[in-house]
Design an enzyme around this catalytic site. Structure first.
Site, short mmCIF file in Angstrom:
data_model
loop_
_atom_site.label_atom_id
_atom_site.label_comp_id
_atom_site.label_asym_id
_atom_site.label_seq_id
_atom_site.Cartn_x
_atom_site.Cartn_y
_atom_site.Cartn_z
N GLY A 1 0.88 1.41 -4.84
CA GLY A 1 -0.43 0.80 -4.12
C GLY A 1 -1.63 1.93 -3.97
N GLY B 1 0.86 -1.19 0.08
CA GLY B 1 -0.12 -0.12 0.02
C GLY B 1 0.95 1.14 0.05
N ARG C 1 17.65 -2.30 -10.59
CA ARG C 1 16.27 -2.93 -10.06
C ARG C 1 16.95 -3.87 -9.47
NH1 ARG C 1 14.78 -0.80 -15.19
NH2 ARG C 1 13.14 0.63 -15.01
N HIS D 1 12.84 -6.59 -17.60
CA HIS D 1 12.74 -4.84 -17.29
C HIS D 1 14.13 -4.62 -16.37
CE1 HIS D 1 10.54 -1.53 -15.96
NE2 HIS D 1 10.56 -1.88 -14.77
N1 APR Z 1 4.06 -7.68 2.74
C1 APR Z 1 3.25 -6.63 2.11
N2 APR Z 1 3.69 -5.36 2.03
C2 APR Z 1 5.00 -5.26 2.25
C3 APR Z 1 5.79 -6.20 2.49
C4 APR Z 1 5.34 -7.46 2.93
N3 APR Z 1 6.19 -8.57 3.23
N4 APR Z 1 7.13 -5.79 2.84
C5 APR Z 1 7.21 -4.18 2.41
N5 APR Z 1 5.65 -4.17 2.07
C6 APR Z 1 5.18 -2.64 1.66
C7 APR Z 1 5.77 -1.53 2.43
O1 APR Z 1 5.34 -1.44 3.69
C8 APR Z 1 5.34 -0.41 1.40
O2 APR Z 1 4.08 0.18 1.97
O3 APR Z 1 5.40 -2.41 0.36
C9 APR Z 1 5.03 -1.16 0.06
C10 APR Z 1 5.98 -0.67 -1.00
O4 APR Z 1 5.75 0.62 -1.10
P1 APR Z 1 6.86 1.76 -1.51
O5 APR Z 1 7.95 1.74 -0.54
O6 APR Z 1 6.35 3.25 -1.57
O7 APR Z 1 7.49 1.41 -2.82
P2 APR Z 1 6.47 1.66 -4.56
O8 APR Z 1 6.94 2.95 -4.84
O9 APR Z 1 5.26 1.39 -4.19
O10 APR Z 1 7.21 0.33 -5.13
C11 APR Z 1 6.85 -0.85 -4.68
O11 APR Z 1 7.19 -1.66 -7.20
O12 APR Z 1 8.27 -0.71 -9.07
C12 APR Z 1 8.53 -1.48 -8.01
O13 APR Z 1 10.80 -1.07 -7.64
C13 APR Z 1 9.49 -0.80 -7.10
O14 APR Z 1 9.85 -2.91 -5.90
C14 APR Z 1 9.40 -1.60 -5.80
C15 APR Z 1 7.81 -1.77 -5.83
#
Ligand code: APR
Length: 324
Positions: A15, A11, A89, A176
């Site tokens: 998300g 989220g 990445r 990618h």
């Molecule tokens: N289960 C569920 N959610 C998790 C877990 C887990 N085990 N571990 C981390 N998260 C959540 C984090 O709490 C965070 O809210 O995943 C979310 C990732 O969000 P962001 O850090 O804002 O990253 P975002 O920019 O959304 O990118 C997510 O997509 O494009 C790819 O490289 C990017 O790997 C990254 C992913």
């Protein structure tokens, strides 16, 4: 008739945008899952409280419990760390593989009939891992990368030629990562080859090639360009919109032809690896892979990209010994 159900695992930045887009397009009821307590609930309340202004009728729920994703038609995964400036990445493999493994167990247990679209990076390895852990048929597990990479390539072409991006068609194949393969030969503006227009614009083939090479290189580095500018985190609007196009194609059985990270089983000379290729997405998920002949140079670049993906896949058992 019950609305479709879309669950978003992760989220964070992407998300949140995914949830809003699902609501705005009324794709179905939406569940936003994260391990951080309160945050997904807060984001969903925030979006839900403007439903009257935006004019949508769907249920939105934030949760920290996998049980809430039960009955999902589509699950989109963004759980995992984004990269920081200077990172590739691939540098995310160690940490995100462990997260993806946990997430895939949750999906397998609670949403066993869902179509799964992965966004987390390194993309091709994360999709491979999710398919292995869930054991879902490959047509139900896919990755979003090509829609975005291709749209970036199309945008650069449109800006260069001063035309609407909606009239530009250009695709990016392969993994990618830094070795992705923008296909120049078929890039066109409503059927007219882009290279021909560049030669007419500059009156010089060498200059046209130079301009195209710069656009290809910018496409390959486009994610990093955004990471550097943001300073914290990676692109989030564009991957969200791109994954929504894929989810919509499946939920509405659109048979869209979208570049998708799909399991190749002999296509393009690749056996049993996930990489980006044009696919038909519809009610059956990845309904077919559209194969076409690559020329010698394209095939060499594609093979190099697949080799980079294989390198990451080979590392997975050292990170997750249970997988071996
Ligand atoms: N289960 C569920 N959610 C998790 C877990 C887990 N085990 N571990 C981390 N998260 C959540 C984090 O709490 C965070 O809210 O995943 C979310 C990732 O969000 P962001 O850090 O804002 O990253 P975002 O920019 O959304 O990118 C997510 O997509 O494009 C790819 O490289 C990017 O790997 C990254 C992913």
């Amino acid at each position: 008739m019950a609305r479709p159900k879309i669950s978003l695992i992760g989220g964070g930045q992407i998300g949140g945008v995914l949830a809003q887009l699902c609501a705005l397009r009324e794709l179905g009821d939406v569940v936003l899952f994260d391990i951080v307590e309160g945050m997904p609930q807060g984001k969903m309340l925030d979006i839900a409280e403007v439903a009257r202004v935006d004019g949508f009728d769907v249920d939105l729920k934030g949760t920290n419990s996998y049980a809430d994703i039960a009955g999902s038609n589509v699950v989109i995964v963004t759980a995992g760390l984004p990269r920081k400036p200077g990172m590739s990445r691939d540098d995310l493999l160690g940490v995100n593989a462990k997260i993806m493994s946990q997430v895939s167990e949750g999906i397998k247990e609670y949403a066993p009939d869902a179509f799964v679209i992965i966004i987390s990076n390194p993309l091709d390895a994360m999709v491979t891992l999710c398919q292995k852990v869930t054991g879902f048929p490959p047509e139900r597990v896919m990755g979003q990368a090509g829609v975005l990479d291709s749209n970036r390539f199309c945008s650069f072409i449109a800006w260069e030629l001063g035309v609407s991006v909606r009239d530009v068609n250009a695709m990016v194949l392969g993994g990618h990562g830094d070795t992705m393969v923008p296909i120049i030969r078929y890039a066109n503006v409503n059927g007219v080859p882009v290279m021909e227009q560049l030669v007419r614009k500059y009156g010089d083939e060498a200059k046209a090639n130079e301009v195209m090479t710069a656009m290809v290189e910018r496409t390959k580095a486009a994610g990093g360009e955004v990471v550097k500018l943001l300073g914290n985190g990676s692109a989030f609007y564009s991957p969200a919109s791109s994954a929504i196009a894929m989810a919509e194609a499946i939920l509405r059985d659109q048979k869209r032809v979208l570049p998708t990270c799909a399991l190749l089983q002999g296509e393009f000379g690749v056996d049993n690896y996930y990489v980006g290729v044009p696919c038909v997405l519809g009610a059956g998920g990845v309904e077919s892979i559209i194969e076409f002949s690559l020329d010698e140079q394209e095939q060499a670049l594609f093979d190099k990209s697949v080799a980079a993906v294989k390198g990451l896949i080979d590392e997975l058992p050292t990170i997750l010994p249970d997988l071996a």
